[in-house]
Design an enzyme around this catalytic site. Sequence first.
Site, short mmCIF file in Angstrom:
data_model
loop_
_atom_site.label_atom_id
_atom_site.label_comp_id
_atom_site.label_asym_id
_atom_site.label_seq_id
_atom_site.Cartn_x
_atom_site.Cartn_y
_atom_site.Cartn_z
N ASP A 71 0.85 -1.20 0.00
CA ASP A 71 0.00 0.00 0.00
C ASP A 71 0.88 1.24 0.00
OD1 ASP A 71 0.78 -0.53 2.73
OD2 ASP A 71 -0.79 0.85 3.41
N ASP B 299 8.75 3.84 -1.10
CA ASP B 299 7.97 3.44 0.08
C ASP B 299 6.69 2.74 -0.33
OD1 ASP B 299 7.05 3.23 2.68
OD2 ASP B 299 6.39 5.31 2.80
N GLU C 150 0.04 -0.83 5.97
CA GLU C 150 1.13 -0.21 6.72
C GLU C 150 0.94 1.30 6.84
OE1 GLU C 150 4.99 1.58 7.75
OE2 GLU C 150 3.78 1.93 5.96
N GLU C 151 0.47 1.92 5.76
CA GLU C 151 0.35 3.38 5.75
C GLU C 151 -0.83 3.89 6.57
OE1 GLU C 151 2.73 4.95 4.88
OE2 GLU C 151 3.71 4.18 3.09
N ASP D 202 12.47 -1.15 4.14
CA ASP D 202 11.49 -0.05 4.12
C ASP D 202 12.10 1.17 4.79
OD1 ASP D 202 9.12 1.30 3.71
OD2 ASP D 202 8.07 0.42 5.40
N HIS E 68 -22.06 34.49 13.91
CA HIS E 68 -21.62 35.78 13.36
C HIS E 68 -20.60 36.38 14.33
CE1 HIS E 68 -21.69 39.93 12.03
NE2 HIS E 68 -22.47 39.62 11.00
N HIS F 84 6.19 9.96 1.08
CA HIS F 84 5.00 10.62 1.65
C HIS F 84 4.78 12.02 1.09
CE1 HIS F 84 4.52 8.00 5.54
NE2 HIS F 84 5.05 7.30 4.54
#
Length: 458
Positions: free
Chosen positions: A88, A119, A153-154, A180, A213, A427
């Site tokens: 992933d 990655d 993993e991510e 990794d 407001h 990333h």
Amino acid sequence: MNRVLSAIDKGRDAALDGLREFLRIPSVSTHAHHKQDVQNCAEFLAEEMRRIGLHEVESIPTAGHPIVYGEWMGAPGQRTVLFYGHYDVQPAEPFELWETDPFDPTVRGDDLFARGSTDDKGQVWLHLKALEAHLTQTGRLPVNVKWLIEGEEEVTGPNLDAYVESHQEKLAADLILISDTTMFDYDVPSITYGLRGISYMEVLTQGSNEDLHSGGYGGSVANPINAMASIIAQLLDDKGRITIPGFYDDVVPLTDDERAAFAALPFDEEAYRKRLGVDALTGETGYTSLERIWARPTLDVNGILGGFTGEGSKTIIPSKGMAKVSMRLVPEQDPVQIAEMFENHVRKLTPPGVTIDFIRHGTGKPFLTPKDHPFIQAAGRALEKGFGRAPVYNREGGSIPVVATFQETLGLPTVLMGFGLPDCNAHAPNEKFNLKNFYRGIASAAWFYQELYTDKYV
């Protein structure tokens, strides 16, 4: 090994073509609309594992994304390597900052640009090619291998931990191998012997029951974004230290030998500063940049949201605010305990008129292994043969939560042999994998499996 290395050299174009096909699949695990893409990617990888000759290959459904498993156990009496990686990838947004389509892999100079190139698809793929070279040229591998490749993993998904816990006999091995991580620099191969852990929190502030407001209500009700800003500002002191009570109690300090080893590495702080485009490097007082990144805990706001952010003006007091905060942790900090300490501290900092809530987005424990472990040294010899120079030994600031899972559940040592680079933009937009490292990485991986076979000292 001569036949294996020759096959790797002759197969460079095919290896790159296969990696490009792998990278074209947008396996973004965090986005629901990419769920089928993640599934397709798992099936693609499983088919490649079957094609090169791995056995018992399966794409294993989970409550989230599939786990891909395969093995080659044709070396009785030899060691067994459990190789871990992930297929992933991170979201590619913001797309407009990419020079080329993130899912249309493009070579520019010595680099391959695509989301997941470093990655971790590129690093998984180079190991696949190393195994393929052994199998096609000799009909066997020097050692037994098991492959465990996840799709969460991510997103720090929980499903791999549950799988490892319930399949300990199936995953029995002598060591874990992971690619990794990154090398220290161009042409400086590295062995990573330490990783930071992580505790990732989402903080939610709530004020009035609807946006108000700012002229009619300003001065009479609390503003949840102002409250959030105040809370965040109090999480670090003027020396860069985290203000959470007890936060540093369990931190293992750097030894004098480690500090000397870090200082001896070819790291140019001024060049680092210029590459990042900042006018100064900052952080916890009393530590160098490498020490801060590798061996000291940190707290960072990763995102903040609330109120009106569109074009033009809209004068409101927003009803809610949100911030995402990550804390990178070092041995022996417990990420769950740190999350609880964070919540308690933020509650005390929350001003009247605002309520606070939290979402925990995942934790991962820090990792540290002895540099003189025989398997680490075998990896060092493999890298020296693949790159033509001895590696350096360093820690990394990132986190691979499953390392602690393997250590605690399977009781296995882990070798972190990465081939990314500090400027690979993992990333971030324009992620890239240096092709010289890709090809040398295939050779180094092939050598590592051979070193485990020939090594008489492990």
